[in-house]
Design a protein around this motif. Structure first.
Motif, PDB file in Angstrom:
ATOM      1  N   GLN A 126      36.733  52.209  44.253  1.00 31.13           N
ATOM      2  CA  GLN A 126      36.697  51.077  43.339  1.00 31.13           C
ATOM      3  C   GLN A 126      37.445  51.401  42.043  1.00 31.13           C
ATOM      4  O   GLN A 126      38.161  50.551  41.497  1.00 31.13           O
ATOM      5  CB  GLN A 126      35.243  50.702  43.039  1.00 31.13           C
ATOM      6  CG  GLN A 126      35.071  49.313  42.439  1.00 31.13           C
ATOM      7  CD  GLN A 126      33.621  48.905  42.336  1.00 31.13           C
ATOM      8  OE1 GLN A 126      32.709  49.729  42.479  1.00 31.13           O
ATOM      9  NE2 GLN A 126      33.385  47.629  42.068  1.00 31.13           N
TER      10      GLN A 126
ATOM     11  N   THR B 136      47.276  50.667  41.727  1.00 28.83           N
ATOM     12  CA  THR B 136      46.171  51.604  41.889  1.00 28.83           C
ATOM     13  C   THR B 136      46.240  52.642  40.783  1.00 28.83           C
ATOM     14  O   THR B 136      47.307  52.934  40.253  1.00 28.83           O
ATOM     15  CB  THR B 136      46.218  52.330  43.246  1.00 28.83           C
ATOM     16  OG1 THR B 136      47.372  53.192  43.284  1.00 28.83           O
ATOM     17  CG2 THR B 136      46.275  51.347  44.395  1.00 28.83           C
TER      18      THR B 136
ATOM     19  N   GLY C 252      39.022  48.170  40.251  1.00 24.80           N
ATOM     20  CA  GLY C 252      37.894  47.234  40.285  1.00 24.80           C
ATOM     21  C   GLY C 252      36.889  47.490  39.190  1.00 24.80           C
ATOM     22  O   GLY C 252      36.126  46.593  38.827  1.00 24.80           O
TER      23      GLY C 252
ATOM     24  N   SER D 210      46.213  36.921  38.944  1.00 19.98           N
ATOM     25  CA  SER D 210      44.958  37.297  39.590  1.00 19.98           C
ATOM     26  C   SER D 210      44.827  36.726  40.991  1.00 19.98           C
ATOM     27  O   SER D 210      44.176  37.311  41.851  1.00 19.98           O
ATOM     28  CB  SER D 210      43.769  36.851  38.732  1.00 19.98           C
ATOM     29  OG  SER D 210      43.811  35.440  38.536  1.00 19.98           O
TER      30      SER D 210
ATOM     31  N   SER E 130      41.187  51.447  42.781  1.00 25.82           N
ATOM     32  CA  SER E 130      41.685  50.095  43.048  1.00 25.82           C
ATOM     33  C   SER E 130      41.579  49.183  41.834  1.00 25.82           C
ATOM     34  O   SER E 130      41.823  47.977  41.949  1.00 25.82           O
ATOM     35  CB  SER E 130      40.917  49.478  44.216  1.00 25.82           C
ATOM     36  OG  SER E 130      41.085  50.263  45.387  1.00 25.82           O
TER      37      SER E 130
ATOM     38  N   CYS F 176      44.007  48.140  34.154  1.00 26.39           N
ATOM     39  CA  CYS F 176      43.080  47.074  34.508  1.00 26.39           C
ATOM     40  C   CYS F 176      43.282  45.824  33.649  1.00 26.39           C
ATOM     41  O   CYS F 176      42.569  44.825  33.813  1.00 26.39           O
ATOM     42  CB  CYS F 176      41.638  47.567  34.355  1.00 26.39           C
ATOM     43  SG  CYS F 176      41.176  48.889  35.478  1.00 26.39           S
TER      44      CYS F 176
ATOM     45  N   ARG G 260      32.855  46.035  35.358  1.00 27.88           N
ATOM     46  CA  ARG G 260      33.655  45.398  36.414  1.00 27.88           C
ATOM     47  C   ARG G 260      34.874  44.739  35.786  1.00 27.88           C
ATOM     48  O   ARG G 260      34.769  44.023  34.783  1.00 27.88           O
ATOM     49  CB  ARG G 260      32.823  44.371  37.176  1.00 27.88           C
ATOM     50  CG  ARG G 260      31.668  44.986  37.967  1.00 27.88           C
ATOM     51  CD  ARG G 260      30.873  43.924  38.720  1.00 27.88           C
ATOM     52  NE  ARG G 260      29.779  44.529  39.466  1.00 27.88           N
ATOM     53  CZ  ARG G 260      28.568  44.797  38.930  1.00 27.88           C
ATOM     54  NH1 ARG G 260      28.321  44.494  37.654  1.00 27.88           N
ATOM     55  NH2 ARG G 260      27.643  45.360  39.663  1.00 27.88           N
ATOM     56  N   THR G 261      36.029  44.971  36.374  1.00 29.52           N
ATOM     57  CA  THR G 261      37.275  44.442  35.819  1.00 29.52           C
ATOM     58  C   THR G 261      37.307  42.923  35.864  1.00 29.52           C
ATOM     59  O   THR G 261      37.812  42.274  34.942  1.00 29.52           O
ATOM     60  CB  THR G 261      38.472  45.010  36.601  1.00 29.52           C
ATOM     61  OG1 THR G 261      38.427  46.443  36.547  1.00 29.52           O
ATOM     62  CG2 THR G 261      39.786  44.526  36.034  1.00 29.52           C
ATOM     63  N   GLU G 262      36.763  42.331  36.906  1.00 28.51           N
ATOM     64  CA  GLU G 262      36.874  40.884  37.100  1.00 28.51           C
ATOM     65  C   GLU G 262      36.190  40.088  36.002  1.00 28.51           C
ATOM     66  O   GLU G 262      36.748  39.108  35.487  1.00 28.51           O
ATOM     67  CB  GLU G 262      36.299  40.492  38.463  1.00 28.51           C
ATOM     68  CG  GLU G 262      36.453  39.020  38.787  1.00 28.51           C
ATOM     69  CD  GLU G 262      35.934  38.676  40.175  1.00 28.51           C
ATOM     70  OE1 GLU G 262      36.091  37.518  40.585  1.00 28.51           O
ATOM     71  OE2 GLU G 262      35.380  39.577  40.847  1.00 28.51           O
TER      72      GLU G 262
END
Length: 509
Positions: free
Chosen positions: A459, A363, A464, A345, A462, A505, A475-477
């Motif tokens: 997003q 992507t 995200g 990460s 990418s 992801c 949200r992926t994070e």
């Protein structure tokens, strides 16, 4: 389209150089043999033509390496009706590096080397059509340069099993028999192909390892943890090896290659926790159950680089894990996504993934249409932006699908629902869920598309944001909720493509 690999790994013990002969009848005018030979062997297939390019699938990268000029030579076989007759043995046991001798009218008429083997019924149908019973020549071989000649075939046939007066069907001559029978036929030499990779031997056809077993092994990596966090040794080695599998490289890498390439990755992406000690993952990955080391005793603990070199040691994914990663696009996407999310990460992902040949997995769209990659430097400080000529191919999209998706959702983003007003009305973008660019090669159909605003399109591409199993956008994070995906009964979205994006992801649930 489902593509898998066939073939049997060959060993040098089979003969002086391990090369076998595949004796291949060209066929008659009734079966279309001469026409097929002229079309796909003598003239070759332009792989950039849309009628062929759309069916290359997972084999596209391999065929680009084998045929750098874009023109490929191919032959194919229909699935054998019997399991162990001469034709079945020839189809299943021929391998990369073997020589094909084409036969017609009691003569051998041409010679070529097998550069790749793969099974692709859709590409076979595009190249040769189908037989009257609907069967296609789906077991395909890619051939090197063709040498045409005429040589009496009867002396060789007389010395091999089967009919002596005619070659009725495909027949495989083992490497040891070939070495013994070389004087039975007058063969010209085959010219080399400068710049081509060495022929690669293919492994056994069907992996028995499941995706679940592979991912469990990757997720359960035991890594040393220091003051700077988990050591990246094992994850980097696995990521590098997945890149080799995706490119069709040999399953096991010699220690000298591993030391040089994985050592360089550790130096550049190892962070503060890393020492450049590639011999650590080379042997210790054996504990995962998906890694194999040859040349060292299984009980050898942390052998030195010198000992590995002297032993001629090799290491890489175990055969079943390698075959699964080589054949299954889904398994590869899951493994790459899991490694990226769990271990990398904070790394320079673009540089790292491009180094190991997996840049397309950063992507959802793949490598086909990334404006950051395509952008060129602007030289002039004032005046019009300079232009440069370009050449190449672009994926052909169906505009009707784009119009339908936008119309069904009235140009409203399925994530935020906000209209983007422009002078000509509303603006929205049709986004592919499983990207149609390489290496994802998803289909251009409405079931694989979303209607998004430009921000959420970027997003989503990418990685995200992702869509969970309950159609919640997250949200992926941190997995926090963004919204419930807006849906319309006219627009059926296939959950298979949503799951594929979720894998990228690193969300495998």
């Amino acid at each position: 389209m489902t593509t898998d690999r066939v073939g049997k790994a060959g060993g040098e013990e089979d003969g002086a150089d391990g090369v076998q002969w595949l004796l291949q009848p060209r066929g008659t005018a009734k079966t279309g043999g001469p026409k097929h030979f002229e079309h796909s062997v003598r003239a070759g297939i332009d792989l950039s033509q849309p009628r062929y390019a759309e069916f290359l699938g997972e084999d596209a990268a391999l065929l680009r390496k084998v045929f750098p000029d874009g023109v490929g030579r191919f032959w194919g076989a229909i699935t054998p009706a019997k399991e162990r007759d001469a034709k079945a043995i020839a189809v299943w046991n021929s391998r990369v590096g073997d020589e094909v001798l084409f036969y017609a009218d009691k003569q051998f008429i041409a010679r070529a080397t097998i550069l790749a083997k793969f099974r692709n019924p859709d590409l076979a149908r595009a190249v040769w059509g189908a037989r009257s019973d609907g069967a296609v020549w789906e077991h395909m071989i890619a051939l090197g340069d063709l040498t045409e000649f005429k040589a009496d075939a009867l002396p060789l046939l007389a010395a091999t099993p089967g009919p002596k007066d005619k070659l009725w069907n495909m027949q495989l001559v083992s490497a040891s028999d070939r070495a013994r029978l070389l004087d039975k036929v007058d063969l010209p030499s085959v010219p080399g192909r400068a710049g081509l990779p060495a022929p690669r031997r293919q492994q056994a056809a069907a992996p028995t390892m499941t995706e679940k077993e592979l991912l469990h092994a990757i997720a359960g990596l035991r890594t040393h943890t220091g003051s700077g966090g988990p050591s990246p040794h094992k994850p980097l080695a696995l990521l590098w090896s997945i890149g080799r599998a995706a490119a069709g490289e040999e399953r096991l890498a010699p220690w000298s290659v591993f030391e040089k390439e994985v050592g360089a990755l550790l130096a550049d992406f190892g962070g503060d926790t890393s020492h450049v000690t590639p011999h650590y993952p080379f042997t210790r990955l054996r504990g995962t159950g998906v890694w194999e080391v040859q040349g060292m005793h299984p009980d050898a603990q942390d052998p030195s680089p010198t000992a590995l070199l002297e032993a001629g040691a090799k290491a890489g994914f175990a055969d079943d894990a390698y075959q699964l990663l080589r054949i299954s696009r889904r398994a590869r996407a899951k493994a790459v996504g899991l490694l990226r999310a769990k271990y990398f990460s904070g790394a320079d992902l673009r540089s790292l993934f491009e180094r190991v040949g997996l840049g397309g997995y950063l992507t959802a769209s793949g490598t086909e249409d990334d404006p950051d990659v395509r952008a060129a430097k602007v030289v002039a400080a004032t005046g019009p932006v300079p232009r440069q000529a370009t050449s190449g191919t672009r994926l052909v999209r169906n505009p009707d699908n784009v119009r339908d998706v936008k119309r069904w959702h009235e140009d409203l983003c399925q994530v935020c629902g906000e209209p983007l007003e422009v002078p000509l009305g509303r603006y929205s973008e049709a986004a592919h869920i499983q990207g149609i660019g390489s290496p994802h090669d998803g289909p251009d159909i409405t079931a694989n598309m979303l209607c998004l605003c430009p921000n959420h399109h970027r997003q989503f591409d990418s990685l995200g944001i992702y869509v969970d199993t309950q159609w919640e956008v997250r949200r992926t994070e941190d997995n926090s909720s963004v919204s419930q995906l807006r849906r319309d009964p006219r627009h059926r979205i296939d959950s298979e493509y949503v799951e594929y994006h979720r894998m990228l992801c690193g969300k495998n649930g």
